[in-house]
Write an enzyme that holds these catalytic residues in place. Structure first.
Site, mmCIF file in Angstrom:
data_model
loop_
_atom_site.group_PDB
_atom_site.id
_atom_site.type_symbol
_atom_site.label_atom_id
_atom_site.label_comp_id
_atom_site.label_asym_id
_atom_site.label_seq_id
_atom_site.Cartn_x
_atom_site.Cartn_y
_atom_site.Cartn_z
ATOM 1 N N ARG A 1 0.856 -1.189 0.000
ATOM 2 C CA ARG A 1 0.000 0.000 0.000
ATOM 3 C C ARG A 1 0.892 1.240 0.000
ATOM 4 O O ARG A 1 0.614 2.241 -0.643
ATOM 5 C CB ARG A 1 -0.955 0.022 1.203
ATOM 6 C CG ARG A 1 -1.719 1.331 1.289
ATOM 7 C CD ARG A 1 -2.904 1.390 2.265
ATOM 8 N NE ARG A 1 -2.918 0.434 3.327
ATOM 9 C CZ ARG A 1 -2.192 0.509 4.446
ATOM 10 N NH1 ARG A 1 -1.375 1.528 4.648
ATOM 11 N NH2 ARG A 1 -2.275 -0.434 5.367
ATOM 12 N N TYR B 1 -16.500 16.702 -15.135
ATOM 13 C CA TYR B 1 -16.827 15.281 -15.124
ATOM 14 C C TYR B 1 -17.887 15.003 -14.061
ATOM 15 O O TYR B 1 -17.752 15.446 -12.915
ATOM 16 C CB TYR B 1 -15.538 14.490 -14.842
ATOM 17 C CG TYR B 1 -15.756 13.015 -14.814
ATOM 18 C CD1 TYR B 1 -16.066 12.328 -15.985
ATOM 19 C CD2 TYR B 1 -15.675 12.300 -13.633
ATOM 20 C CE1 TYR B 1 -16.288 10.965 -15.964
ATOM 21 C CE2 TYR B 1 -15.886 10.932 -13.604
ATOM 22 C CZ TYR B 1 -16.198 10.265 -14.766
ATOM 23 O OH TYR B 1 -16.410 8.921 -14.750
ATOM 24 N N ASP C 1 -7.432 19.101 -13.750
ATOM 25 C CA ASP C 1 -7.742 17.761 -14.278
ATOM 26 C C ASP C 1 -7.335 17.773 -15.750
ATOM 27 O O ASP C 1 -7.980 18.392 -16.585
ATOM 28 C CB ASP C 1 -9.248 17.490 -14.098
ATOM 29 C CG ASP C 1 -9.669 16.108 -14.601
ATOM 30 O OD1 ASP C 1 -8.954 15.531 -15.432
ATOM 31 O OD2 ASP C 1 -10.737 15.635 -14.159
ATOM 32 N N LYS D 1 -8.080 6.837 -19.072
ATOM 33 C CA LYS D 1 -8.388 7.371 -20.398
ATOM 34 C C LYS D 1 -7.144 7.356 -21.290
ATOM 35 O O LYS D 1 -6.638 6.290 -21.583
ATOM 36 C CB LYS D 1 -8.993 8.776 -20.235
ATOM 37 C CG LYS D 1 -10.023 8.884 -19.100
ATOM 38 C CD LYS D 1 -11.294 8.070 -19.336
ATOM 39 C CE LYS D 1 -12.186 7.943 -18.109
ATOM 40 N NZ LYS D 1 -12.594 9.186 -17.482
#
Ligand code: PLP
Length: 379
Positions: A46, A98, A170, A195
């Site tokens: 992690r 978004y 973003d 994406k």
């Protein structure tokens, strides 16, 4: 190093054990210690994983940043940014963004006492009216989704700096191939690596890149403490995707331009939203901050009929009707009933997401096939 070299080599070292040219997929949760605390820099996956670290270094390199962080999704990356804030803090965000970001802000973080202002930032001067001593973050998406508005990152950054506010961008739609927000003055760049960075529609992942060490340390702390990390297999896939980002983007831009021009000249089309058009309201800013105009295009049909638009997307054969964007294959979407369904109708229409709006992610197939597909669907 220049960009095309960075996407292939940036932040990468050959594997120390056997010289593997691609980083091995270290599919492990933990690492052997010879004595308590006696390890080779890795304790638990992690916190750190060598495959993920290789990817994080690549993120930092291609965005001209210093520190990269990989997350289990784009929204997990955004979630980490908002966790820099405290109850009472305020955020000024673009109003056309978004749907999932809007949902995270309004349905999760608003309840934690963080206040969000959603405003049009095409005129950057609009922002100052919403800034007060509680404002800690400006959140920008450019080009915006799905209306392809362009926000002037340099001007917004000057406003953010003047008031000592963090600016996060973003950069999912543009990718660092087209624009590098840190160079334009942003503090944080965020990606849905799902994406274009991944580029092959086979991974869900998020990324953050920053330059400032103190900010990076706070984000690494959140990444480890909240734990929304991605796995080594996915890290490997996105790292592989990034290696062809430049040539994929070049073709996305070429095909995008051809599709935008085809649509603009089609009798059934009302309006085409694409920043490469000279009559796009912020074309000049797009031209100055972006290298090219990308393969994301939205359009409306005459009559603004929801049923007709749904019929068009159902009739497309090469453009697959699907959520998401940025893969090698062309996709179509109907924002009002798909990506933006979580935004109330009145709210979405204010920003231009009307019933007939269709969004295309133009892929890298042969352009003749893409145009023929659109032609038959519009017929
Ligand atoms: C997809 C997307 C996100 C969310 O990313 P996930 O990887 O789906 O969590 C955020 N911003 C933009 C612009 C996106 O397209």
């Amino acid at each position: 190093m220049k960009f095309n070299t960075k996407v292939i080599h940036g932040g990468q070292e050959h594997d120390a054990a056997y010289g593997a040219v691609m980083p091995p997929i270290y599919q492990t949760s933990t690492y052997a210690q010879t004595t308590p605390g006696g390890h080779k820099g890795y304790e638990y996956s992690r916190t750190h994983n060598p495959t993920r670290n290789a990817l994080e270094n690549a993120f930092a390199s291609i965005e001209n940043g210093t520190y990269g962080l990989a997350f289990g999704s784009g929204l997990a990356a955004i979630d980490a940014v908002i966790k820099l804030l405290k109850p009472g803090d305020e955020v000024v965000s673009t109003n056309d963004l978004y749907g999932g970001s809007f949902r995270l802000f309004t349905k999760i973080f608003q309840d934690f006492g963080i206040k969000f202002h959603f405003i049009g930032m095409e005129e950057a001067s609009n922002i100052e009216a919403y800034i007060n001593t509680n404002t800690k973050l400006i959140w920008v998406e450019t080009p915006t989704n799905p209306m392809m508005n362009i926000i002037d990152v340099k001007t917004v950054s000057a406003i953010a700096k003047k008031h000592s506010i963090l600016l996060a961008v973003d950069n999912t739609f543009a990718t660092p191939y087209l624009q590098q927000p840190l160079d334009l003055g942003a503090d944080i760049v965020m990606h849905s690596a799902t994406k274009y960075l991944g580029g092959h529609s086979d991974v869900v992942m998020g990324a953050l890149v920053v330059k400032n060490k103190e900010l990076a340390d706070r984000l690494y702390f959140i990444q480890n403490a909240s734990g929304a990390v991605c796995g080594p297999q996915d890290s490997f896939l996105v790292l592989r995707g990034i290696k062809t980002l430049h040539i994929r983007m070049q073709r996305h831009c070429e095909n995008g331009k051809a599709v935008a021009n085809f649509l603009a000249n089609h009798p059934k089309i009302e309006k085409v939203y694409w920043p490469g058009f000279e009559n796009h309201p912020n074309h000049d800013i797009a031209k100055s901050q972006m290298k090219d105009f990308g393969g994301m295009i939205s359009f409306t049909t005459k009559g603004n009929n929801m049923k007709e638009s749904i019929k068009i997307v159902e009739s497309l054969k090469i453009f697959t009707l699907a959520e998401s964007l940025g893969g090698v294959e062309s996709l179509s979407g109907h924002p009002a009933s798909m990506t933006h369904a979580s935004i109330p109708k009145k709210e979405r229409e204010k920003t231009g997401v009307v019933d007939s709006l269709i969004r295309l992610s133009v892929g890298i197939e042969d352009i003749e096939d893409l145009i023929a597909d659109l032609e038959q669907a519009l017929e």
